[in-house]
Write a protein that holds these residues in place. Structure first.
Motif, PDB file in Angstrom:
ATOM      1  N   ASN A 246       0.800  -1.221   0.000  1.00 56.26           N
ATOM      2  CA  ASN A 246       0.000   0.000   0.000  1.00 56.26           C
ATOM      3  C   ASN A 246       0.834   1.272   0.000  1.00 56.26           C
ATOM      4  O   ASN A 246       0.429   2.297   0.541  1.00 56.26           O
ATOM      5  N   LEU A 247       2.005   1.218  -0.621  1.00 57.84           N
ATOM      6  CA  LEU A 247       2.815   2.413  -0.857  1.00 57.84           C
ATOM      7  C   LEU A 247       2.619   2.824  -2.312  1.00 57.84           C
ATOM      8  O   LEU A 247       2.551   1.979  -3.204  1.00 57.84           O
ATOM      9  N   TYR A 248       2.518   4.116  -2.541  1.00 58.34           N
ATOM     10  CA  TYR A 248       2.345   4.614  -3.897  1.00 58.34           C
ATOM     11  C   TYR A 248       3.693   4.827  -4.557  1.00 58.34           C
ATOM     12  O   TYR A 248       4.661   5.222  -3.924  1.00 58.34           O
ATOM     13  N   TYR A 249       3.716   4.530  -5.866  1.00 58.97           N
ATOM     14  CA  TYR A 249       4.925   4.677  -6.663  1.00 58.97           C
ATOM     15  C   TYR A 249       4.636   5.569  -7.865  1.00 58.97           C
ATOM     16  O   TYR A 249       3.541   5.548  -8.423  1.00 58.97           O
ATOM     17  N   PHE A 250       5.638   6.327  -8.240  1.00 58.96           N
ATOM     18  CA  PHE A 250       5.613   7.123  -9.460  1.00 58.96           C
ATOM     19  C   PHE A 250       6.276   6.284 -10.536  1.00 58.96           C
ATOM     20  O   PHE A 250       7.401   5.823 -10.378  1.00 58.96           O
ATOM     21  N   ARG A 251       5.562   6.041 -11.635  1.00 59.13           N
ATOM     22  CA  ARG A 251       6.106   5.251 -12.738  1.00 59.13           C
ATOM     23  C   ARG A 251       6.059   6.114 -13.984  1.00 59.13           C
ATOM     24  O   ARG A 251       4.998   6.445 -14.502  1.00 59.13           O
ATOM     25  N   PHE A 252       7.251   6.490 -14.448  1.00 55.13           N
ATOM     26  CA  PHE A 252       7.324   7.363 -15.610  1.00 55.13           C
ATOM     27  C   PHE A 252       7.953   6.618 -16.782  1.00 55.13           C
ATOM     28  O   PHE A 252       9.085   6.140 -16.685  1.00 55.13           O
ATOM     29  N   PRO A 253       7.243   6.492 -17.906  1.00 59.46           N
ATOM     30  CA  PRO A 253       7.788   5.779 -19.068  1.00 59.46           C
ATOM     31  C   PRO A 253       8.821   6.632 -19.805  1.00 59.46           C
ATOM     32  O   PRO A 253       8.606   7.813 -20.048  1.00 59.46           O
ATOM     33  N   LEU A 254       9.933   6.008 -20.123  1.00 60.47           N
ATOM     34  CA  LEU A 254      10.956   6.661 -20.945  1.00 60.47           C
ATOM     35  C   LEU A 254      10.723   6.260 -22.393  1.00 60.47           C
ATOM     36  O   LEU A 254      10.422   5.095 -22.683  1.00 60.47           O
ATOM     37  N   PRO A 255      10.854   7.186 -23.322  1.00 54.31           N
ATOM     38  CA  PRO A 255      10.600   6.837 -24.723  1.00 54.31           C
ATOM     39  C   PRO A 255      11.637   5.860 -25.263  1.00 54.31           C
ATOM     40  O   PRO A 255      12.798   5.872 -24.853  1.00 54.31           O
ATOM     41  N   ALA A 256      11.203   5.034 -26.176  1.00 46.61           N
ATOM     42  CA  ALA A 256      12.094   4.037 -26.778  1.00 46.61           C
ATOM     43  C   ALA A 256      13.219   4.699 -27.563  1.00 46.61           C
ATOM     44  O   ALA A 256      14.289   4.109 -27.732  1.00 46.61           O
ATOM     45  N   SER A 257      13.017   5.917 -28.003  1.00 43.16           N
ATOM     46  CA  SER A 257      14.035   6.590 -28.817  1.00 43.16           C
ATOM     47  C   SER A 257      15.324   6.869 -28.056  1.00 43.16           C
ATOM     48  O   SER A 257      16.379   7.000 -28.682  1.00 43.16           O
TER      49      SER A 257
END
Length: 143
Positions: A13-24
């Protein structure tokens, strides 16, 4: 509760920040994520933090300096930046509380302006007769 894609909840029950990095920017052309704990179990606090983090992350990815950096350097720099931002936001929340009424009003005004902009574009979307004209004009074979 509104759950944006940047926000994930762990089994603890901890929140996480998930940021996608572009494939480029990846050397092998793969999409990867930066995942970082927000150190909170409060959904409102997590939402407030990811709004700030996502805004700055999007701006950071448009920086031309990234084109000159190695993938691992980009990843390390963004992770360090996100952690510093998280700490600043948590410190501000601890001092001032979640959001002042002025900040709440600013968010509401921004959302209202965005909705007005979207409504103003509705004539560009078209309808079924517009689509039929395009299909006929371009001689498209549509089943």
């Amino acid at each position: 509760m509104f759950n944006p894609s940047y926000l994930t909840l762990s089994r603890h029950n901890l929140y996480y920040f998930r940021f996608p990095l572009p494939a480029s920017i990846h050397p092998q052309g793969r999409r990867t994520d930066i995942k970082m704990s927000l150190d909170t179990r409060c959904p409102q606090e997590a939402l407030h933090m990811i709004r700030c983090l996502a805004y700055y992350a999007d701006n950071a990815l448009t920086n031309p300096i990234l084109n000159m950096m190695d993938y691992h350097d980009i990843r390390e720099a963004l992770t360090a930046h996100f952690k510093a931002m998280r700490d600043q936001v948590k410190e501000r929340i601890a001092k001032q509380g979640q959001l002042t009424t002025q900040e709440q009003q600013a968010f509401k005004n921004g959302a209202a302006q965005a909705l007005q902009s979207i409504e103003g574009l509705s004539d560009l979307v078209g309808n079924a007769s517009d689509l039929a004209q395009v299909i006929e004009g371009e001689r498209l074979d549509v089943d």
